[in-house]
Enzyme design. Structure first.
Site, PDB file in Angstrom:
ATOM      1  N   SER A   1      21.288 -48.688  -3.846  1.00 34.43           N
ATOM      2  CA  SER A   1      20.024 -48.078  -3.466  1.00 34.43           C
ATOM      3  C   SER A   1      19.359 -47.460  -5.027  1.00 34.43           C
ATOM      4  O   SER A   1      18.381 -46.973  -4.810  1.00 34.43           O
ATOM      5  CB  SER A   1      20.085 -47.174  -2.599  1.00 34.43           C
TER       6      SER A   1
ATOM      7  N   GLU B   1       0.801  -1.179   0.122  1.00 35.52           N
ATOM      8  CA  GLU B   1      -0.050  -0.073  -0.042  1.00 35.52           C
ATOM      9  C   GLU B   1       1.098   1.220   0.189  1.00 35.52           C
ATOM     10  O   GLU B   1       0.762   2.279  -0.754  1.00 35.52           O
ATOM     11  CB  GLU B   1      -1.007   0.067   1.334  1.00 35.52           C
TER      12      GLU B   1
ATOM     13  N   ALA C   1      14.927 -48.033  -0.026  1.00 37.67           N
ATOM     14  CA  ALA C   1      15.599 -48.337  -1.138  1.00 37.67           C
ATOM     15  C   ALA C   1      17.067 -48.623  -1.119  1.00 37.67           C
ATOM     16  O   ALA C   1      17.972 -47.928  -1.307  1.00 37.67           O
ATOM     17  CB  ALA C   1      15.525 -47.049  -2.210  1.00 37.67           C
TER      18      ALA C   1
ATOM     19  N   ALA D   1      19.755 -52.243  -0.781  1.00 34.78           N
ATOM     20  CA  ALA D   1      19.607 -53.735  -0.560  1.00 34.78           C
ATOM     21  C   ALA D   1      20.952 -53.926   0.244  1.00 34.78           C
ATOM     22  O   ALA D   1      21.612 -53.222   0.984  1.00 34.78           O
ATOM     23  CB  ALA D   1      19.891 -54.463  -1.869  1.00 34.78           C
TER      24      ALA D   1
ATOM     25  N   ARG E   1      15.700 -30.736 -10.738  1.00 32.00           N
ATOM     26  CA  ARG E   1      16.242 -30.790 -12.054  1.00 32.00           C
ATOM     27  C   ARG E   1      15.154 -31.285 -12.865  1.00 32.00           C
ATOM     28  O   ARG E   1      14.150 -32.147 -12.507  1.00 32.00           O
ATOM     29  CB  ARG E   1      17.482 -31.624 -12.233  1.00 32.00           C
TER      30      ARG E   1
ATOM     31  N   CYS F   1      -2.086  -3.721   7.340  1.00 33.22           N
ATOM     32  CA  CYS F   1      -1.638  -4.217   8.700  1.00 33.22           C
ATOM     33  C   CYS F   1      -1.743  -3.093   9.558  1.00 33.22           C
ATOM     34  O   CYS F   1      -2.042  -1.903   9.478  1.00 33.22           O
ATOM     35  CB  CYS F   1       0.140  -4.442   8.642  1.00 33.22           C
TER      36      CYS F   1
END
Length: 368
Positions: free
Chosen positions: A172, A55, A165, A167, A211, A79
């Protein structure tokens, strides 16, 4: 609600102007000043903490700041408090505006009340104009006001049998397909900060950037935050991040949220693996969960070690389970994305337990 066609058009313009301002500690706000015949005579927007509010920015473009007889159209209630700048309600009164039209009530206890102050001084006030659009624009900021901290989303990828994820040999990447990974990067670009554990950084050397599918960076990048005491290597990819790097030990997550909020962070995307994700959940700091589920089975390792997508959550009895509200389930290529939100989100000022996210030496889970 009674607004003219010109005022409605001015509100659309003000909402567009608001987007010129930065996301941060203060809200994005736009303002338009209209003549009695509905012509736009000045425009403004908020350019960040410590600068003129929308404003006042618009008023500064008038000769001698004289707004007598004009209508101020603003996306957020003016405000009514003095911070680094003065109250917008007082500025509008001093300039002589005859009418104020705004979209959204200011939810901040200290700043609210501007509409009441203006009306008490004889200014015609109309609120709620295109409020839904203003709420959509300011959703992250109003969430921060409501919670007293940034909005937190926790993401993980898991097999159909609930394994992280990774093993038995530590590999992973990747159990989810390209469509799921593209969705993750799109959501990263919408966040202000991304959190990962030092275990992930040391094991996977992630860039922690957002990305596009062709590998180029989105224009918007989250601030990378690494949790853990071990040092980030000098040649780690995350050190080349365009936003720099913030590392903390992760001993007190509520304090971390306060620090990020003070830096203008409104949304946090947690990709830190089972230990980090579980720590945020135990602390009651999670507002949204994204579970990417791949149609594959991993089971426990040959050594019998289990690798769950989450670790201990402090659930000793079924009545202590963390109930979530299911928002959506979406197929992404061959994978499934389940989105759920906290059933009872914390409110600002509520007691928050101290929680540590210090990762163990074990791998935290893949991120890139």
């Amino acid at each position: 609600m009674t607004v003219s066609r010109a005022e409605d058009a001015a509100m659309r313009r003000a909402l567009a102007l608001a987007l010129n301002g930065p996301r941060g500690v203060n809200p994005q706000v736009g303002a338009v000043l209209l003549s009695p015949d509905g012509a736009i005579v000045a425009e403004g927007w908020h350019r960040g903490a410590g600068t003129a509010h929308a404003e006042v920015d618009a008023l500064s473009k008038l000769p001698r700041g004289d707004a007598r007889g004009l209508t101020a159209v603003v996306t957020l209630e003016p405000c009514n408090h003095r911070g680094r700048t003065g109250p917008c309600s007082e500025a509008l009164l001093a300039a002589g505006v005859a009418r104020v039209v705004y979209a959204l009530d200011d939810p901040t206890p200290a700043a609210g009340g501007g509409a009441e102050r203006l009306a008490a001084a004889g200014v015609a006030v109309e609120g709620g104009v295109r409020a839904d659009e203003a709420e959509a624009l300011l959703h992250s900021w109003t969430t921060v006001v409501r919670l007293g901290r940034p909005h937190v989303t926790v993401k993980w990828a898991q097999s159909l049998d609930g394994r992280a994820a990774a093993a038995a040999d530590g590999t992973s990447k990747w159990i989810t397909g390209p469509a799921a990974r593209a969705d993750v990067h799109r959501r990263r670009a919408q966040a202000d900060a991304i959190v990962a554990g030092i275990g992930t950084v040391l094991a996977d050397d992630p860039a922690l950037t957002a990305r596009r599918e062709d590998g180029t960076l989105f224009d918007a990048q989250p601030l990378p935050v690494v949790l853990g005491a071990r040092a980030v290597p000098d040649d780690a990819l995350v050190r080349a991040h365009p936003r720099g790097l913030l590392q903390r030990d992760g001993q007190n997550l509520p304090e971390l949220m306060d620090e990020l909020r003070a830096q203008g962070v409104q949304s946090v995307f947690v990709e830190g693996g089972p230990t980090i994700a579980s720590a945020f959940l135990r602390a009651g700091l999670v507002d949204e969960v994204l579970a990417y589920i791949a149609p594959t089975l991993i089971g426990s390792g040959a050594d019998g070690a289990d690798r769950p997508a989450l670790r201990g959550l402090g659930v000793d009895t079924i009545t202590d389970q963390h109930r979530l509200d299911l928002v959506s389930a979406e197929r992404l290529g061959e994978d499934l994305l389940v989105v759920a939100r906290s059933a009872a989100p914390a409110e600002a000022g509520s007691a928050r337990p101290q929680a540590s996210a210090s990762p163990s030496p074990a791998r935290e889970g893949a991120a890139s």
